[in-house]
Design an enzyme around this catalytic site. Structure first.
Site, PDB file in Angstrom:
ATOM      1  N   ASP A  81       0.900  -1.234  -0.154  1.00  8.74           N
ATOM      2  CA  ASP A  81       0.020   0.014   0.029  1.00  8.74           C
ATOM      3  C   ASP A  81       0.936   0.968  -0.144  1.00  8.74           C
ATOM      4  O   ASP A  81       1.863   1.279   0.601  1.00  8.74           O
ATOM      5  CB  ASP A  81      -0.887   0.011   1.202  1.00  8.74           C
ATOM      6  CG  ASP A  81      -1.811   0.975   1.225  1.00  8.74           C
ATOM      7  OD1 ASP A  81      -2.353   1.406   2.428  1.00  8.74           O
ATOM      8  OD2 ASP A  81      -2.271   1.564   0.141  1.00  8.74           O
ATOM      9  N   GLU A 140      -1.734   5.521  -8.958  1.00 11.51           N
ATOM     10  CA  GLU A 140      -2.809   6.691  -8.562  1.00 11.51           C
ATOM     11  C   GLU A 140      -2.686   7.985  -9.394  1.00 11.51           C
ATOM     12  O   GLU A 140      -1.679   8.553  -9.674  1.00 11.51           O
ATOM     13  CB  GLU A 140      -2.344   7.037  -7.060  1.00 11.51           C
ATOM     14  CG  GLU A 140      -3.371   8.346  -6.510  1.00 11.51           C
ATOM     15  CD  GLU A 140      -3.124   8.372  -5.105  1.00 11.51           C
ATOM     16  OE1 GLU A 140      -3.308   7.548  -4.232  1.00 11.51           O
ATOM     17  OE2 GLU A 140      -3.191   9.733  -4.651  1.00 11.51           O
ATOM     18  N   THR A 237      -7.791   3.354   9.071  1.00  7.12           N
ATOM     19  CA  THR A 237      -8.310   3.913  10.119  1.00  7.12           C
ATOM     20  C   THR A 237      -9.439   3.473  11.131  1.00  7.12           C
ATOM     21  O   THR A 237      -9.147   3.164  12.406  1.00  7.12           O
ATOM     22  CB  THR A 237      -8.543   5.537  10.000  1.00  7.12           C
ATOM     23  OG1 THR A 237      -7.552   6.197   9.219  1.00  7.12           O
ATOM     24  CG2 THR A 237      -8.662   6.276  11.234  1.00  7.12           C
TER      25      THR A 237
HETATM   26  O1  G3H Z   1      -4.362   3.074   1.758  1.00  9.48           O
HETATM   27  C1  G3H Z   1      -5.068   2.939   2.887  1.00  9.48           C
HETATM   28  C2  G3H Z   1      -6.371   3.748   2.990  1.00  9.48           C
HETATM   29  O2  G3H Z   1      -6.323   4.513   2.079  1.00  9.48           O
HETATM   30  C3  G3H Z   1      -6.682   4.084   4.540  1.00  9.48           C
HETATM   31  O3  G3H Z   1      -7.705   4.917   4.377  1.00  9.48           O
HETATM   32  O4  G3H Z   1      -7.248   5.061   6.968  1.00  9.48           O
HETATM   33  O5  G3H Z   1      -9.070   6.618   5.867  1.00  9.48           O
HETATM   34  O6  G3H Z   1      -9.159   3.974   6.074  1.00  9.48           O
HETATM   35  P1  G3H Z   1      -8.294   5.091   5.810  1.00  9.48           P
HETATM   36 ZN    ZN Z   2      -4.356   5.100   1.013  1.00 13.35          ZN
END
Ligand code: G3H
Ligand code: ZN
Length: 300
Positions: A81, A140, A237
């Site tokens: 990621d 992206e 998150t």
């Molecule tokens: O790459 C990880 C996600 O975009 C996490 O997003 O922390 O808002 O769930 P989030």
């Molecule tokens: Zn992300």
């Protein structure tokens, strides 16, 4: 069983649902994701960021995750990621990851925007290497940001459909992370999701789109975005909140027990498992709810 990101999102495309991509940072968070998937019978993407592999020894965390994958009875893709440079992508390819994100929209500082040309150059290079190994690539274009907070409606940070179409042709990626009004972490109020952009981009490029910043997006907005072409939804998150809010409760319980032990001249008991076990369970519940919301439950 270990599969590529493309295999998972390809099936999601056909089945008109989205695959959840969940971030793991340690044993309990990884276990909570696998436990939710087994319960929901849901395919999923287990993702790890490069910064997590600075927090812990890469080989140890990857070995743990691979042991979980070996035991899994649902299909899993192992995904990098937010890889911000070519060297990081190569490192994760060497670890045997089956899917990688080259986040070419930002410089390695994770803040300064790259130009379109810089993004294409690094994304194309990473895509060539990954594709030689049959590994899926997520790129992206456009930037994440909450409309009215980080960015304005007119802000070009939102993904421009025509630019997304050019980006796919210029890079050869398999999945595209798009800026549609989300950002990482908790939102101030209810975020505005630009469904019109999702629809237009999906119709133009005819390939699976990725929603980053999935935490805090209203259920109806997530489901609408999925119906328009989002096939991978990233959640990090939400797992942290479930885990840490439970930790606070469990530590308070242990504190109370210690006060009672002190008052009755008893012996204090300390057990890490009594704290992390409930955290793991709470994270699993949160993740299982997302798998249901994305329509991936029962699709293994
Ligand atoms: O790459 C990880 C996600 O975009 C996490 O997003 O922390 O808002 O769930 P989030
Ligand atoms: Zn992300």
């Amino acid at each position: 069983m270990l599969v590529t990101g493309k295999e998972l999102v390809g099936k999601a495309e056909k089945g008109n649902y989205a695959v959840g991509a969940f971030n793991a940072v340690n044993m309990e968070s990884a276990q909570s994701i696998f436990a939710a998937a087994e319960e929901e019978r849901a395919p999923f993407i287990l993702q790890i960021t490069a910064t997590t592999l600075k927090y812990t020894n890469p080989k140890e965390l990857v070995a743990l995750v691979k042991a979980l994958i070996e035991r899994a009875s649902v299909p899993v893709a192992l995904h990098l990621d937010h890889g911000r440079d070519y060297a990081t992508v190569l490192k994760f390819l060497r670890f045997g990851f089956t899917s990688v994100m080259i986040d070419g929209s930002l410089q390695t500082d994770g803040k300064t925007a790259r130009t379109y040309e810089e993004n294409v150059e690094i994304t194309r290079k990473a895509t060539e290497a990954a594709h030689l190994l049959g590994v899926t690539v997520e790129g992206e274009i456009g930037r994440l940001g909450q409309i009215g907070v980080d960015i304005t409606e007119e802000d070009a940070a939102l993904t421009l459909p025509e630019e997304a179409e050019k980006f796919v042709k210029d890079t050869g990626v398999d999945l595209v992370a798009v800026g549609i009004g989300t950002h990482h972490g908790l939102f101030k109020g209810k975020p505005i999701i630009r469904h019109d952009r999702v629809k237009e981009i999906a119709e133009r490029i005819k390939m699976p789109l990725v929603m980053h910043g999935g935490t805090g997006v209203a259920d109806e907005d997530v489901q609408k975005a999925i119906s328009l072409g989002i096939r991978k939804v990233n959640i990090d998150t939400e797992i942290r909140v479930a885990f840490i809010e439970t930790m606070k409760k469990e530590i308070k319980k242990m504190d109370d027990a210690h006060r009672q032990a002190d008052a009755s001249e008893g012996i204090r008991k300390y057990d890490i498992r009594k704290i992390l076990g409930p955290c793991r369970e709470a994270a699993k519940e949160a993740i299982a709810a997302k798998m249901k919301l994305f329509g991936s439950s029962g699709k293994a």
